[in-house]
Design an enzyme around this catalytic site. Structure first.
Site, mmCIF file in Angstrom:
data_model
loop_
_atom_site.group_PDB
_atom_site.id
_atom_site.type_symbol
_atom_site.label_atom_id
_atom_site.label_comp_id
_atom_site.label_asym_id
_atom_site.label_seq_id
_atom_site.Cartn_x
_atom_site.Cartn_y
_atom_site.Cartn_z
ATOM 1 C CG ASP A 73 -0.278 -2.077 -4.611
ATOM 2 O OD1 ASP A 73 -0.318 -2.120 -3.370
ATOM 3 O OD2 ASP A 73 -0.198 -1.009 -5.250
ATOM 4 C CD GLU A 83 -5.626 1.216 0.572
ATOM 5 O OE1 GLU A 83 -6.035 2.298 0.097
ATOM 6 O OE2 GLU A 83 -4.465 1.064 0.989
#
Length: 498
Positions: free
Chosen positions: A16, A177
């Site tokens: 991420d 997302e």
């Protein structure tokens, strides 16, 4: 077919990725889930080499990582930004998700970072912060089940200043997302991840004249994906963008799977970087222009000073690890580990186990690990893949006050006819001078995400299982192995033979 951007900029379990530009460099930070210290921060001035400078999360009381503990709990997708002299980092601690997202601030991204303020009432994951020209701060996040949402906030206090507004549900892929919002020229761009963080992962983008919508999807979506290809890097997605020194760049994560179908990735989701261009006012990832990233992954320490920033602990706080004049003293507790950053490697630990039981272990989670375990009774090779735990070999130990144990990982070479089932082989050994006693060699897939599930990757380190132990030296080294044969290689070799 030629594949580009095969080497991670930051290898190993650094998932991420998010990045921002400051006055003196580009800063890249990551989610870290249950690990502490957590939320590692790297700095670069050339977008080719990256040096870790600290952690956002370096004090146990900053976040509650214990209430909802376990594998792949803790801190999820995040965003780092620089605005008017202050660095902001926003993340979701899944154990405190009902409190909202956590916002940390710092004047130096190396730290220290503040205690967090929470955006009370904003429930979801993967938060982002962006400011418009009049200073309004927009919090954009992934809400459930409604896709990407947005409010305005006071980032200094966490106070929510508006009602939630729906922005975009993506292009129809699962799990929209990881949103990031950018103002570039007269447009606002909303970039998100879709398809899940597995092999269907992709990056999509939409744009609007306003930061709060309505957003028009790019006609060329997805703007980044490796799905359904033979690219050695799969699950490419969860991207972020930055402008630095007159040029745009992108970071994203991906995996390097090996072994027979379904293939197994063992290092976790790694960080990749490539240039980005704007074509017809849409972002274009230029993986073909990415450079090979030189990364020094070796670590050789006799623990003569503070622990290197690479050391961390799953569901721990390093309080059971004390640097002493003789080395690293470990009390019974959680493993103390570094991320595995190479496909072929070995690690050794020089131990005094006269007062306890120690492990040198490859660790994915509490239910999936390999270890060389030593105590006064001897040295054993052990492995666990829940619900099974097994001893694989053992030798007696002449002197428990001085023993060197070794773990290694090696990708076996495949052939055009037969591919190896396992992603790699884990070797267990005892070392005495030039003499190496092999205890076992086993299939490495039991410490892979495809077997264990979750969002993390392999680490290697030491643990005190009982009593107390001394680690005099720890050494981790990459090994130059034969390059693994990928599915794309096999297909190409097959066609070459036609």
């Amino acid at each position: 077919m030629t594949f580009h951007n095969l080497t991670p900029a930051i290898p190993g379990f650094y998932s991420d990725p998010t990045m921002c530009a400051g006055p003196d460099g580009v800063y890249v930070a990551h989610s870290s889930f249950e690990y502490f210290p957590g939320l590692p921060v790297f700095r670069s001035t050339d977008l080719a080499t990256f040096t870790q400078i600290g952690h956002v999360l370096d004090r146990p009381d900053q976040l509650d990582l214990a209430t909802f503990a376990g594998a792949s709990a803790g801190t999820y997708g995040s965003t780092i930004r620089h605005h008017e002299g202050t660095y902001y980092f926003i993340t979701t601690n899944i154990g405190q998700v009902r409190q909202g997202h956590a916002i940390f601030t710092a004047t130096d991204p190396a730290g220290p970072w503040s205690d967090p303020v929470f955006t009370t009432g904003i429930v979801g994951i993967d938060p982002d912060l962006a400011w418009d020209d009049d200073g309004t701060c927009y919090l954009t996040w992934c809400g459930f089940p409604d896709g990407i949402q947005q409010v305005t906030v006071n980032p200094a206090t966490g106070e929510v200043l508006s009602a939630p507004r729906f922005l975009w549900a993506g292009t129809g892929g699962k799990a929209p997302e990881g949103p990031h919002l950018y103002q570039v020229g007269d447009w606002w761009y909303l970039m998100i991840a879709e398809g899940g963080t597995e092999k269907g992962h992709m990056v999509n983008v939409a744009r609007s004249r306003r930061p709060d919508g309505d957003f028009e999807p790019a006609p060329q979506n997805p703007i980044l994906t490796h799905r359904s290809t033979g690219h050695p890097v799969q699950a490419a997605g969860h991207a972020d963008l930055v402008e630095w020194d007159g040029r745009w760049w992108a970071c994203y994560h991906g995996i390097r799977p090996h072994g027979m179908t379904p293939e197994y990735h063992v290092l976790g989701r790694e960080t990749f970087v490539c240039p980005l261009e704007w074509v017809d006012e849409w972002p274009v990832f230029r993986e073909d222009l990415a450079v090979a990233h030189p990364v020094a992954t070796s670590l050789d320490t006799a623990f003569e000073g503070p622990l290197d920033l690479r050391w961390t602990s799953p569901q721990g706080d390093l309080s059971n690890a004390t640097v002493s004049p003789d080395g690293l003293m470990l009390a019974e507790g959680r493993p103390v580990v570094v991320r595995v950053q190479d496909l072929n490697w070995f690690a050794e630990a020089d131990l005094d186990v006269s007062r306890g039981t120690a492990r040198l272990l490859v660790y994915l989670d509490d239910d999936h690990w390999y270890a060389v375990e030593a105590d006064a009774q001897g040295v054993r090779a052990r492995a666990r893949s829940k619900p099974f735990e097994q001893e694989l070999g053992r030798v007696d130990l002449a002197d428990p006050s001085s023993v060197t144990v070794r773990l290694s990982a090696t990708i076996p070479q495949a052939s055009p006819i037969v591919r190896t089932l396992e992603p790699d082989l884990i070797g267990f050994a005892v070392v005495a001078g030039d003499e190496v006693t092999e205890l076992a060699s086993v299939d490495g897939r039991h410490a892979s995400t495809e077997v264990a599930g979750g969002f993390t990757g392999r680490t290697v380190g030491v643990q005190c299982v009982s009593g107390s132990v001394l680690v005099r030296r720890f050494r981790y080294e990459p090994v130059d192995g034969l390059p693994p044969v990928t599915l794309a290689d096999l297909i190409a070799q097959h066609h070459d033979g036609d």
